[in-house]
Design a protein around this motif. Structure first.
Motif, short mmCIF file in Angstrom:
data_model
loop_
_atom_site.label_atom_id
_atom_site.label_comp_id
_atom_site.label_asym_id
_atom_site.label_seq_id
_atom_site.Cartn_x
_atom_site.Cartn_y
_atom_site.Cartn_z
N UNK A 187 -60.86 -51.91 -96.01
CA UNK A 187 -60.35 -50.67 -95.09
C UNK A 187 -59.19 -50.27 -95.15
N UNK A 188 -58.29 -51.29 -95.17
CA UNK A 188 -56.90 -51.25 -94.97
C UNK A 188 -56.34 -50.56 -96.39
N UNK A 189 -56.88 -50.57 -97.29
CA UNK A 189 -56.51 -50.09 -98.63
C UNK A 189 -56.55 -48.35 -98.50
N UNK A 190 -57.94 -48.23 -98.37
CA UNK A 190 -58.36 -46.72 -98.18
C UNK A 190 -57.51 -46.15 -96.96
N UNK A 191 -57.63 -46.57 -95.81
CA UNK A 191 -56.97 -46.14 -94.85
C UNK A 191 -55.58 -46.06 -95.09
N UNK A 192 -54.73 -46.66 -95.76
CA UNK A 192 -53.43 -46.74 -96.09
C UNK A 192 -53.24 -45.30 -97.00
N UNK A 193 -54.20 -45.59 -97.98
CA UNK A 193 -53.98 -44.22 -98.75
C UNK A 193 -54.32 -42.97 -98.32
N UNK A 194 -55.37 -42.75 -97.45
CA UNK A 194 -55.37 -41.56 -96.79
C UNK A 194 -54.11 -41.30 -95.75
N UNK A 195 -53.69 -42.40 -95.02
CA UNK A 195 -52.52 -41.89 -94.31
C UNK A 195 -51.37 -41.48 -95.02
N UNK A 196 -51.18 -42.15 -96.23
CA UNK A 196 -49.80 -41.85 -96.98
C UNK A 196 -50.02 -40.39 -97.58
N UNK A 197 -51.40 -40.22 -98.04
CA UNK A 197 -51.69 -38.87 -98.62
C UNK A 197 -51.31 -37.79 -97.46
N UNK A 198 -51.57 -37.94 -96.16
CA UNK A 198 -51.35 -37.09 -95.11
C UNK A 198 -50.07 -36.78 -94.87
N UNK A 199 -49.20 -37.82 -95.43
CA UNK A 199 -47.81 -37.83 -94.99
C UNK A 199 -47.04 -37.27 -96.17
N UNK A 200 -47.68 -37.09 -97.37
CA UNK A 200 -46.98 -36.76 -98.44
C UNK A 200 -46.29 -37.66 -99.26
N UNK A 201 -46.69 -38.84 -99.05
CA UNK A 201 -46.08 -39.96 -99.64
C UNK A 201 -47.22 -40.14 -100.92
N UNK A 202 -46.81 -39.59 -101.99
CA UNK A 202 -47.58 -39.52 -103.11
C UNK A 202 -47.87 -41.02 -103.84
N UNK A 203 -46.67 -41.55 -104.13
CA UNK A 203 -46.63 -42.68 -104.63
C UNK A 203 -47.64 -43.80 -103.96
N UNK A 204 -47.32 -44.14 -102.66
CA UNK A 204 -48.11 -44.81 -101.81
C UNK A 204 -49.59 -44.52 -101.85
N UNK A 205 -49.78 -43.33 -101.63
CA UNK A 205 -51.04 -42.86 -101.73
C UNK A 205 -51.90 -43.29 -103.07
N UNK A 206 -51.17 -42.75 -103.93
CA UNK A 206 -51.64 -43.16 -105.27
C UNK A 206 -52.12 -44.56 -105.67
N UNK A 207 -51.15 -45.59 -105.29
CA UNK A 207 -51.11 -46.99 -105.56
C UNK A 207 -52.55 -47.27 -104.64
N UNK A 208 -52.46 -47.01 -103.45
CA UNK A 208 -53.50 -47.53 -102.50
C UNK A 208 -54.93 -46.89 -102.99
N UNK A 209 -54.87 -45.77 -103.27
CA UNK A 209 -56.18 -45.20 -104.06
C UNK A 209 -56.79 -46.04 -105.21
N UNK A 210 -55.65 -46.31 -105.89
CA UNK A 210 -56.02 -47.20 -107.27
C UNK A 210 -56.44 -48.34 -107.04
N UNK A 211 -55.93 -49.15 -105.87
CA UNK A 211 -56.53 -50.56 -105.51
C UNK A 211 -57.89 -50.41 -104.75
N UNK A 212 -58.12 -49.23 -104.13
CA UNK A 212 -59.57 -49.11 -103.31
C UNK A 212 -60.47 -48.66 -104.18
#
Length: 540
Positions: free
Chosen positions: A4-29
């Motif tokens: 859950x932390x991977x997906x939650x982190x991806x969603x949170x990063x995306x909502x904040x406009x942090x595309x790099x972090x979102x992309x990396x966490x989505x890749x792991x999830x």
């Protein structure tokens, strides 16, 4: 289940406009669980904003198919329009058209003015790129009717942009830029979604570049830099794709080596979009050509062609510099004959003038110059006017009218100075030096030559490039032309007629040649020319 932390982190990063972090966490999830349709859509947009075009395409296709399978016609249509915009910005019109057609079919099933507005905007810009100007104009007019119904500032910005861009091919330049300037207001007020705002910036900056309107382009770049500092834009590649056009502005304050490095960095950040990368390599070739880096320029122009970007007129100018003027003229003429866009053709004309003059064909150069002058007035472009004055001054010098050339060249210099086009300023000083020399003003000629050399030095142009107007023996370009004529058996009268100068001026040049070469006769001068192989590739 996915962590859950991977997906939650991806969603949170995306909502904040942090595309790099979102992309990396989505890749792991995605390695441990299937993402939701919304997650796939977010993953795809993050990939796009980082320049991962192919991966973005795969993810968006998956999201689109899921929306279709769920009978979410509205969601699928909106996704199709978003992907169409992405691929238009990536430079692939074929894929863009596929997604436009998908969006249109879905919209026809379930009409929605908001989707229709986005669709008409993208479709109008694609039509312009395809050369279907009348179709683009009709689409922009239809978009205007839709936005009136929506009464939304974000859609108004899209409408102003489409309207302005579609006016330019019809030479309605003042009206067009008034519309484009209006589009900036909702963007600056953060009333336009990030991807569409980014496209508006890129579209307007591209048109400023095409029309050589550097003052307006700088205004838009300054506004874009402010916009990019927003929380949802900072990590985006928006601005990176426009960085290619920013080279014109960087050249006002930086050395060509610094501009070259910025271009290399921008190309590396552009991702896997051939058309966009191709434009970057073309501009890189131009910077290297101006620096005098022949091999580097060739390499960059080759890479531009490999990425579907025709490297003209830069490659033709490079060949001309290498004394392959006839081949350069053929290459450029083929490109001009194939060009359907009036603005793009006008951008080729300064090179056509330069190459014609290098081939000793002032009448041909005069025709190209007249076309450039007419186009500059028709499109009301300050940049084109500067190019036209530069070209006209050069033609007048070659036609043997140095007195008429000087005020024209001084006007070109003033226009270039207002936008700090330093390389072009140096070129004008070179022509002014030649005009003053032909007018019997050696001191003025030397001063202009020194000004040109100083600018070349500021830019970091290689010494050989900066001195490209001189031949072996310290001869000027005009003296070289006279020497070549003498070596081929022409009399002073024949030379004067060929070079469009007086016999008195010809005799003065010949006297200077004798002094510089340390000879005392035409026969000795001709022998020196043959021994030093100055006839090879000469333009006379």
């Amino acid at each position: 289940m996915a962590n859950p932390t991977e997906l939650d982190a991806a969603r949170a990063a995306y909502a904040q406009g942090d595309w790099r972090t979102a992309y990396d966490h989505f890749t792991s999830a995605q390695e441990t669980d299937e993402l939701t349709t919304e997650d796939l859509s977010s993953f795809g947009l993050a990939a796009w904003r980082l320049g991962h075009g192919r991966h973005s395409m795969q993810l968006s296709e998956q999201a689109f198919n899921r929306l279709n399978a769920a009978n979410d016609t509205h969601g699928a249509a909106m996704k199709a329009v978003e992907v169409a915009l992405q691929w238009f910005n990536g430079g692939d019109l074929t894929i863009t058209r596929v997604w436009i057609n998908r969006a249109r079919r879905l919209h026809d099933k379930q009409p929605d003015d908001r989707i229709l507005a986005y669709l008409l905007y993208v479709d109008s810009l694609v039509a312009i790129d395809e050369g279907r100007n009348d179709v683009a104009k009709t689409l922009a007019e239809e978009l205007e009717e839709v936005t009136k119904r929506l009464d939304d500032p974000g859609f108004n910005a899209l409408c102003f942009t489409a309207s302005g861009v579609t006016m330019l091919p019809f030479a309605r330049t003042s009206e067009a830029f008034a519309q484009l300037d209006e589009a900036m207001m909702p963007v600056l007020a953060d009333q336009v979604p990030v991807d569409w705002a980014g496209d508006i910036y890129c579209a307007v900056i591209h048109e400023c570049h095409r029309l050589a309107d550097l003052t307006r382009m700088k205004t838009w770049f300054d506004a874009m830099e402010v916009w990019r500092k927003g929380p949802k834009v900072t990590a985006s590649w928006y601005g990176t794709t426009c960085e290619v056009h920013k080279m014109d502005l960087h050249s006002a304050t930086k050395t060509l080596s610094e501009v070259e490095q910025r271009l290399i960095d921008a190309i590396a950040a552009m991702g896997d979009f051939p058309a966009t990368v191709g434009k970057g390599y073309y501009e890189l070739g131009e910077i290297r050509r101006r620096k005098g880096d022949i091999d580097g320029a060739r390499e960059a122009f080759t890479k531009a062609r490999d990425h579907n970007k025709d490297p003209q007129p830069g490659e033709a100018l490079l060949r001309c510099h290498l004394r392959e003027a006839d081949a350069a003229a053929t290459d450029l003429r083929m490109r001009m004959d194939a060009e359907h866009d009036d603005i793009n053709r006008l951008r080729l004309l300064p090179a056509a003038v330069e190459i014609a003059l290098a081939r000793g064909k002032p009448d041909e150069a005069d025709r190209y110059c007249a076309e450039l002058e007419a186009g500059a007035e028709r499109f009301d472009s300050p940049g084109f006017r500067a190019w036209a004055r530069h070209a006209r001054g050069a033609v007048l010098v070659k036609q043997g009218n140095p007195a008429d050339a000087l005020p024209v060249l001084q006007d070109a210099l003033r226009r270039y100075r207002s936008t700090q086009c330093r390389y072009e300023m140096a070129q004008v000083y070179d022509w002014m030096s030649l005009a003053r020399s032909d007018s019997g003003d050696p001191e003025g000629a030397a001063a202009d030559k020194a000004n040109a050399a100083a600018i070349y030095q500021q830019l970091g142009v290689a010494h050989a490039q900066a001195q490209s107007t001189e031949a072996p023996g310290g001869l000027t370009k005009r003296e070289l032309e006279v020497l070549v004529g003498v070596a081929t058996g022409l009399s002073n009268r024949d030379l004067a007629k060929k070079l469009f100068i007086s016999e008195k001026t010809t005799a003065r040049h010949l006297a200077n040649i004798y002094v510089k070469l340390g000879v005392s006769s035409r026969t000795a001068a001709a022998a020196w020319a043959h021994e030093n192989k100055v006839l090879h590739g000469a333009s006379t």
